[in-house]
Scaffold this motif. Structure first.
Motif, PDB file in Angstrom:
ATOM      1  N   ALA A 204       1.525 -10.913  -6.299  1.00 13.26           N
ATOM      2  CA  ALA A 204       1.930 -11.246  -4.932  1.00 13.26           C
ATOM      3  C   ALA A 204       1.041 -10.595  -3.880  1.00 13.26           C
ATOM      4  O   ALA A 204       1.074 -10.967  -2.706  1.00 13.26           O
ATOM      5  CB  ALA A 204       3.383 -10.820  -4.704  1.00 13.26           C
ATOM      6  N   LEU A 205       0.232  -9.636  -4.293  1.00  6.80           N
ATOM      7  CA  LEU A 205      -0.595  -8.909  -3.333  1.00  6.80           C
ATOM      8  C   LEU A 205      -1.736  -9.785  -2.817  1.00  6.80           C
ATOM      9  O   LEU A 205      -2.447 -10.422  -3.591  1.00  6.80           O
ATOM     10  CB  LEU A 205      -1.191  -7.656  -3.998  1.00  6.80           C
ATOM     11  CG  LEU A 205      -1.961  -6.704  -3.080  1.00  6.80           C
ATOM     12  CD1 LEU A 205      -1.023  -6.053  -2.069  1.00  6.80           C
ATOM     13  CD2 LEU A 205      -2.669  -5.635  -3.918  1.00  6.80           C
ATOM     14  N   SER A 206      -1.894  -9.837  -1.500  1.00  3.88           N
ATOM     15  CA  SER A 206      -3.013 -10.562  -0.900  1.00  3.88           C
ATOM     16  C   SER A 206      -3.345  -9.913   0.434  1.00  3.88           C
ATOM     17  O   SER A 206      -2.502  -9.252   1.059  1.00  3.88           O
ATOM     18  CB  SER A 206      -2.659 -12.037  -0.673  1.00  3.88           C
ATOM     19  OG  SER A 206      -1.708 -12.175   0.366  1.00  3.88           O
ATOM     20  N   ILE A 207      -4.571 -10.097   0.878  1.00  2.00           N
ATOM     21  CA  ILE A 207      -5.003  -9.548   2.161  1.00  2.00           C
ATOM     22  C   ILE A 207      -4.165 -10.126   3.295  1.00  2.00           C
ATOM     23  O   ILE A 207      -3.748  -9.409   4.211  1.00  2.00           O
ATOM     24  CB  ILE A 207      -6.505  -9.836   2.399  1.00  2.00           C
ATOM     25  CG1 ILE A 207      -7.369  -9.179   1.309  1.00  2.00           C
ATOM     26  CG2 ILE A 207      -6.931  -9.362   3.784  1.00  2.00           C
ATOM     27  CD1 ILE A 207      -7.349  -7.671   1.295  1.00  2.00           C
ATOM     28  N   ARG A 208      -3.901 -11.418   3.236  1.00  2.00           N
ATOM     29  CA  ARG A 208      -3.084 -12.088   4.262  1.00  2.00           C
ATOM     30  C   ARG A 208      -1.679 -11.487   4.330  1.00  2.00           C
ATOM     31  O   ARG A 208      -1.161 -11.212   5.419  1.00  2.00           O
ATOM     32  CB  ARG A 208      -3.012 -13.587   3.958  1.00  2.00           C
ATOM     33  CG  ARG A 208      -1.960 -14.360   4.754  1.00  2.00           C
ATOM     34  CD  ARG A 208      -2.162 -14.310   6.247  1.00  2.00           C
ATOM     35  NE  ARG A 208      -3.372 -14.989   6.640  1.00  2.00           N
ATOM     36  CZ  ARG A 208      -3.884 -14.935   7.868  1.00  2.00           C
ATOM     37  NH1 ARG A 208      -3.284 -14.198   8.799  1.00  2.00           N
ATOM     38  NH2 ARG A 208      -4.995 -15.568   8.180  1.00  2.00           N
ATOM     39  N   LYS A 209      -1.060 -11.264   3.172  1.00  2.18           N
ATOM     40  CA  LYS A 209       0.306 -10.727   3.150  1.00  2.18           C
ATOM     41  C   LYS A 209       0.331  -9.302   3.721  1.00  2.18           C
ATOM     42  O   LYS A 209       1.264  -8.940   4.457  1.00  2.18           O
ATOM     43  CB  LYS A 209       0.854 -10.738   1.722  1.00  2.18           C
ATOM     44  CG  LYS A 209       2.291 -10.255   1.619  1.00  2.18           C
ATOM     45  CD  LYS A 209       2.889 -10.515   0.246  1.00  2.18           C
ATOM     46  CE  LYS A 209       3.353 -11.935   0.134  1.00  2.18           C
ATOM     47  NZ  LYS A 209       4.211 -12.174  -1.034  1.00  2.18           N
ATOM     48  N   ILE A 210      -0.667  -8.513   3.403  1.00  2.00           N
ATOM     49  CA  ILE A 210      -0.741  -7.148   3.936  1.00  2.00           C
ATOM     50  C   ILE A 210      -0.890  -7.192   5.456  1.00  2.00           C
ATOM     51  O   ILE A 210      -0.190  -6.485   6.186  1.00  2.00           O
ATOM     52  CB  ILE A 210      -1.919  -6.382   3.312  1.00  2.00           C
ATOM     53  CG1 ILE A 210      -1.742  -6.224   1.803  1.00  2.00           C
ATOM     54  CG2 ILE A 210      -2.074  -4.996   3.969  1.00  2.00           C
ATOM     55  CD1 ILE A 210      -3.006  -5.800   1.081  1.00  2.00           C
ATOM     56  N   ALA A 211      -1.803  -8.038   5.929  1.00  2.00           N
ATOM     57  CA  ALA A 211      -2.051  -8.150   7.372  1.00  2.00           C
ATOM     58  C   ALA A 211      -0.788  -8.561   8.111  1.00  2.00           C
ATOM     59  O   ALA A 211      -0.441  -7.975   9.150  1.00  2.00           O
ATOM     60  CB  ALA A 211      -3.176  -9.153   7.618  1.00  2.00           C
ATOM     61  N   ASP A 212      -0.098  -9.560   7.589  1.00  3.09           N
ATOM     62  CA  ASP A 212       1.145 -10.030   8.228  1.00  3.09           C
ATOM     63  C   ASP A 212       2.195  -8.923   8.263  1.00  3.09           C
ATOM     64  O   ASP A 212       2.910  -8.759   9.260  1.00  3.09           O
ATOM     65  CB  ASP A 212       1.701 -11.245   7.483  1.00  3.09           C
ATOM     66  CG  ASP A 212       0.838 -12.493   7.677  1.00  3.09           C
ATOM     67  OD1 ASP A 212      -0.022 -12.480   8.590  1.00  3.09           O
ATOM     68  OD2 ASP A 212       1.007 -13.470   6.914  1.00  3.09           O
ATOM     69  N   ALA A 213       2.291  -8.168   7.170  1.00  3.28           N
ATOM     70  CA  ALA A 213       3.333  -7.138   7.068  1.00  3.28           C
ATOM     71  C   ALA A 213       3.110  -5.986   8.045  1.00  3.28           C
ATOM     72  O   ALA A 213       4.072  -5.413   8.562  1.00  3.28           O
ATOM     73  CB  ALA A 213       3.399  -6.608   5.637  1.00  3.28           C
ATOM     74  N   ILE A 214       1.845  -5.628   8.302  1.00  9.66           N
ATOM     75  CA  ILE A 214       1.582  -4.489   9.197  1.00  9.66           C
ATOM     76  C   ILE A 214       1.235  -4.926  10.617  1.00  9.66           C
ATOM     77  O   ILE A 214       1.003  -4.088  11.493  1.00  9.66           O
ATOM     78  CB  ILE A 214       0.478  -3.564   8.629  1.00  9.66           C
ATOM     79  CG1 ILE A 214      -0.873  -4.289   8.585  1.00  9.66           C
ATOM     80  CG2 ILE A 214       0.874  -3.028   7.258  1.00  9.66           C
ATOM     81  CD1 ILE A 214      -2.026  -3.384   8.172  1.00  9.66           C
ATOM     82  N   GLY A 215       1.187  -6.242  10.856  1.00  7.62           N
ATOM     83  CA  GLY A 215       0.963  -6.733  12.210  1.00  7.62           C
ATOM     84  C   GLY A 215      -0.465  -6.660  12.697  1.00  7.62           C
ATOM     85  O   GLY A 215      -0.715  -6.490  13.894  1.00  7.62           O
ATOM     86  N   TYR A 216      -1.427  -6.784  11.778  1.00 10.82           N
ATOM     87  CA  TYR A 216      -2.841  -6.803  12.146  1.00 10.82           C
ATOM     88  C   TYR A 216      -3.474  -8.090  11.641  1.00 10.82           C
ATOM     89  O   TYR A 216      -2.916  -8.781  10.781  1.00 10.82           O
ATOM     90  CB  TYR A 216      -3.581  -5.596  11.541  1.00 10.82           C
ATOM     91  CG  TYR A 216      -3.343  -4.296  12.269  1.00 10.82           C
ATOM     92  CD1 TYR A 216      -4.203  -3.860  13.271  1.00 10.82           C
ATOM     93  CD2 TYR A 216      -2.246  -3.490  11.949  1.00 10.82           C
ATOM     94  CE1 TYR A 216      -3.995  -2.662  13.932  1.00 10.82           C
ATOM     95  CE2 TYR A 216      -2.026  -2.279  12.618  1.00 10.82           C
ATOM     96  CZ  TYR A 216      -2.900  -1.876  13.602  1.00 10.82           C
ATOM     97  OH  TYR A 216      -2.694  -0.699  14.265  1.00 10.82           O
ATOM     98  N   SER A 217      -4.647  -8.373  12.163  1.00 11.17           N
ATOM     99  CA  SER A 217      -5.355  -9.567  11.703  1.00 11.17           C
ATOM    100  C   SER A 217      -6.059  -9.279  10.375  1.00 11.17           C
ATOM    101  O   SER A 217      -6.333  -8.126  10.031  1.00 11.17           O
ATOM    102  CB  SER A 217      -6.393 -10.002  12.750  1.00 11.17           C
ATOM    103  OG  SER A 217      -7.404  -9.022  12.866  1.00 11.17           O
ATOM    104  N   VAL A 218      -6.375 -10.351   9.655  1.00 11.08           N
ATOM    105  CA  VAL A 218      -7.059 -10.227   8.361  1.00 11.08           C
ATOM    106  C   VAL A 218      -8.392  -9.476   8.491  1.00 11.08           C
ATOM    107  O   VAL A 218      -8.697  -8.599   7.669  1.00 11.08           O
ATOM    108  CB  VAL A 218      -7.256 -11.613   7.721  1.00 11.08           C
ATOM    109  CG1 VAL A 218      -8.225 -11.547   6.548  1.00 11.08           C
ATOM    110  CG2 VAL A 218      -5.905 -12.172   7.262  1.00 11.08           C
TER     111      VAL A 218
END
Length: 199
Positions: free
Chosen positions: A33-47
Protein backbone atom coordinates in the motif's frame (compact mmCIF):
# COMPACT_ATOMS: atom_id res chain seq x y z
CA UNK A 1 23.35 31.62 9.24
CA UNK A 2 20.36 31.22 11.59
CA UNK A 3 17.99 30.94 8.63
CA UNK A 4 20.15 28.24 7.08
CA UNK A 5 20.15 26.26 10.33
CA UNK A 6 16.39 26.71 10.71
CA UNK A 7 15.86 25.59 7.11
CA UNK A 8 18.00 22.51 7.70
CA UNK A 9 16.04 21.67 10.85
CA UNK A 10 12.75 22.05 8.97
CA UNK A 11 13.99 19.71 6.23
CA UNK A 12 15.06 17.15 8.82
CA UNK A 13 11.67 17.39 10.52
CA UNK A 14 9.94 16.90 7.17
CA UNK A 15 12.07 13.85 6.39
CA UNK A 16 11.19 12.40 9.80
CA UNK A 17 7.51 13.12 9.11
CA UNK A 18 7.75 11.23 5.80
CA UNK A 19 9.39 8.27 7.54
CA UNK A 20 6.84 8.15 10.34
CA UNK A 21 3.88 8.44 7.95
CA UNK A 22 5.41 5.67 5.84
CA UNK A 23 5.68 3.57 9.00
CA UNK A 24 1.99 4.13 9.77
CA UNK A 25 0.92 3.13 6.26
CA UNK A 26 3.10 0.01 6.37
CA UNK A 27 1.82 -1.06 9.79
CA UNK A 28 -1.83 -0.45 8.95
CA UNK A 29 -1.98 -1.50 5.29
CA UNK A 30 1.20 -3.39 4.46
CA UNK A 31 4.14 -2.73 2.15
CA UNK A 32 2.11 -3.00 -1.05
CA UNK A 33 0.00 0.00 0.00
CA UNK A 34 2.99 2.31 0.37
CA UNK A 35 3.36 4.93 -2.37
CA UNK A 36 4.83 8.40 -2.71
CA UNK A 37 1.38 9.79 -3.55
CA UNK A 38 -0.20 8.25 -0.44
CA UNK A 39 2.55 9.63 1.80
CA UNK A 40 2.22 13.11 0.26
CA UNK A 41 -1.56 13.13 0.70
CA UNK A 42 -1.29 11.94 4.31
CA UNK A 43 1.16 14.66 5.40
CA UNK A 44 -0.34 17.44 3.28
CA UNK A 45 2.58 18.07 0.93
CA UNK A 46 3.00 17.77 -2.79
CA UNK A 47 4.67 14.75 -4.40
CA UNK A 48 7.75 16.76 -5.51
CA UNK A 49 8.43 17.65 -1.86
CA UNK A 50 8.65 13.93 -1.00
CA UNK A 51 11.04 13.37 -3.92
CA UNK A 52 13.44 15.92 -2.42
CA UNK A 53 14.01 13.47 0.45
CA UNK A 54 13.42 10.06 -1.13
CA UNK A 55 13.91 9.49 -4.85
CA UNK A 56 11.41 6.61 -5.00
CA UNK A 57 9.40 4.10 -3.00
CA UNK A 58 12.43 1.79 -3.24
CA UNK A 59 14.50 4.45 -1.50
CA UNK A 60 12.05 4.43 1.42
CA UNK A 61 12.10 0.63 1.50
CA UNK A 62 15.90 0.71 1.61
CA UNK A 63 15.72 3.05 4.60
CA UNK A 64 13.48 0.61 6.51
CA UNK A 65 15.61 -2.37 5.46
CA UNK A 66 18.74 -0.75 6.89
CA UNK A 67 16.86 0.32 10.01
CA UNK A 68 15.64 -3.25 10.47
CA UNK A 69 19.09 -4.81 10.17
CA UNK A 70 20.49 -2.24 12.58
CA UNK A 71 17.78 -3.12 15.11
CA UNK A 72 18.38 -6.84 14.62
CA UNK A 73 22.15 -6.49 15.06
CA UNK A 74 21.60 -4.55 18.29
CA UNK A 75 19.18 -7.12 19.69
CA UNK A 76 21.47 -10.03 18.83
CA UNK A 77 24.46 -8.25 20.39
CA UNK A 78 22.49 -7.50 23.55
CA UNK A 79 21.47 -11.17 23.81
CA UNK A 80 25.09 -12.31 24.19
CA UNK A 81 26.50 -9.62 26.46
CA UNK A 82 26.69 -11.93 29.47
CA UNK A 83 29.48 -14.45 29.94
CA UNK A 84 28.08 -17.78 28.76
CA UNK A 85 29.33 -20.78 26.87
CA UNK A 86 29.14 -20.41 23.09
CA UNK A 87 26.40 -23.04 22.80
CA UNK A 88 24.24 -21.01 25.17
CA UNK A 89 24.99 -17.86 23.18
CA UNK A 90 23.75 -19.56 20.00
CA UNK A 91 20.51 -20.39 21.80
CA UNK A 92 20.25 -16.79 22.98
CA UNK A 93 20.85 -15.45 19.48
CA UNK A 94 18.19 -17.77 18.06
CA UNK A 95 15.67 -16.60 20.67
CA UNK A 96 16.56 -12.94 20.04
CA UNK A 97 16.21 -13.45 16.29
CA UNK A 98 12.77 -15.01 16.78
CA UNK A 99 11.72 -12.22 19.14
CA UNK A 100 12.84 -9.61 16.62
CA UNK A 101 10.83 -11.23 13.83
CA UNK A 102 7.80 -11.41 16.15
CA UNK A 103 7.96 -7.81 17.36
CA UNK A 104 9.09 -6.27 14.05
CA UNK A 105 7.17 -8.30 11.50
CA UNK A 106 6.85 -5.48 8.95
CA UNK A 107 10.57 -4.83 9.10
CA UNK A 108 11.30 -8.53 8.82
CA UNK A 109 9.04 -8.92 5.78
CA UNK A 110 10.94 -6.31 3.81
CA UNK A 111 14.39 -7.24 5.13
CA UNK A 112 13.98 -10.85 4.00
CA UNK A 113 11.43 -10.44 1.22
CA UNK A 114 13.72 -12.31 -1.18
CA UNK A 115 15.06 -14.77 1.37
CA UNK A 116 18.30 -14.58 3.30
CA UNK A 117 20.81 -12.08 1.88
CA UNK A 118 23.73 -13.30 -0.21
CA UNK A 119 27.32 -12.85 0.95
CA UNK A 120 27.67 -10.10 -1.67
CA UNK A 121 24.60 -8.26 -0.36
CA UNK A 122 25.86 -8.56 3.22
CA UNK A 123 29.21 -7.01 2.33
CA UNK A 124 27.67 -4.01 0.54
CA UNK A 125 25.34 -2.91 3.35
CA UNK A 126 26.97 -2.17 6.70
CA UNK A 127 23.80 -2.87 8.70
CA UNK A 128 23.53 -6.36 7.19
CA UNK A 129 27.23 -6.95 7.83
CA UNK A 130 26.80 -6.02 11.51
CA UNK A 131 24.07 -8.65 11.90
CA UNK A 132 26.11 -11.26 10.06
CA UNK A 133 29.22 -10.47 12.11
CA UNK A 134 27.42 -11.01 15.43
CA UNK A 135 26.15 -14.44 14.36
CA UNK A 136 29.48 -15.40 12.79
CA UNK A 137 31.45 -14.49 15.93
CA UNK A 138 29.34 -16.73 18.16
CA UNK A 139 29.55 -19.66 15.73
CA UNK A 140 33.32 -19.19 15.50
CA UNK A 141 33.51 -19.15 19.29
CA UNK A 142 31.56 -22.41 19.51
CA UNK A 143 33.82 -24.04 16.93
CA UNK A 144 36.93 -22.89 18.82
CA UNK A 145 35.56 -24.23 22.11
CA UNK A 146 34.78 -27.57 20.47
CA UNK A 147 38.35 -27.92 19.25
CA UNK A 148 37.15 -29.06 15.84
CA UNK A 149 39.07 -28.07 12.72
CA UNK A 150 36.77 -29.62 10.09
CA UNK A 151 34.00 -27.00 10.22
CA UNK A 152 33.42 -24.31 7.59
CA UNK A 153 32.19 -21.37 9.68
CA UNK A 154 30.80 -19.51 6.67
CA UNK A 155 28.75 -22.58 5.75
CA UNK A 156 27.50 -22.86 9.33
CA UNK A 157 26.55 -19.17 9.26
CA UNK A 158 24.42 -19.75 6.15
CA UNK A 159 22.93 -22.87 7.74
CA UNK A 160 21.97 -20.97 10.91
CA UNK A 161 20.40 -18.14 8.93
CA UNK A 162 18.54 -20.61 6.72
CA UNK A 163 17.14 -22.46 9.74
CA UNK A 164 15.99 -19.28 11.44
CA UNK A 165 14.54 -17.65 8.33
CA UNK A 166 12.79 -20.85 7.29
CA UNK A 167 11.18 -21.31 10.70
CA UNK A 168 10.15 -17.66 10.94
CA UNK A 169 8.64 -17.75 7.44
CA UNK A 170 6.78 -21.01 8.08
CA UNK A 171 5.67 -20.57 11.66
CA UNK A 172 5.55 -16.90 12.48
CA UNK A 173 4.72 -15.10 9.25
CA UNK A 174 2.49 -17.65 7.53
CA UNK A 175 0.78 -19.13 10.59
CA UNK A 176 0.41 -15.84 12.48
CA UNK A 177 1.94 -17.31 15.64
CA UNK A 178 0.93 -15.16 18.60
CA UNK A 179 3.66 -16.08 21.09
CA UNK A 180 6.97 -14.28 21.32
CA UNK A 181 8.38 -17.49 22.78
CA UNK A 182 10.12 -19.69 20.21
CA UNK A 183 8.28 -22.79 19.08
CA UNK A 184 9.29 -26.33 20.03
CA UNK A 185 10.31 -26.85 16.40
CA UNK A 186 12.77 -23.99 16.61
CA UNK A 187 14.20 -25.28 19.88
CA UNK A 188 14.65 -28.73 18.38
CA UNK A 189 16.28 -27.34 15.22
CA UNK A 190 18.73 -25.17 17.18
CA UNK A 191 19.61 -28.02 19.55
CA UNK A 192 20.49 -30.13 16.51
CA UNK A 193 22.46 -27.26 15.01
CA UNK A 194 24.51 -26.79 18.18
CA UNK A 195 25.29 -30.52 18.30
CA UNK A 196 26.62 -30.29 14.74
CA UNK A 197 29.15 -27.73 15.99
CA UNK A 198 30.32 -29.20 19.26
CA UNK A 199 30.06 -32.99 18.81
Amino acid sequence: MEKAIQRQQEQEQLKNLIIEQSRIIIEEEGWSALSIRKIADAIGYSVPVIYKHFTSKDDIIEYFTKEGFELLATQLSNAIQTDHAAADKINRIAKAYWAFAFTHQKHYEIMFGLGIPTCEAIQTVSEKRQTSDVIYSVIAEAVTQSGRTDIDIHLKLKTFWSIMHGLVALELLSNNQKSIQPSDIMKDAIDGYIKSLIN
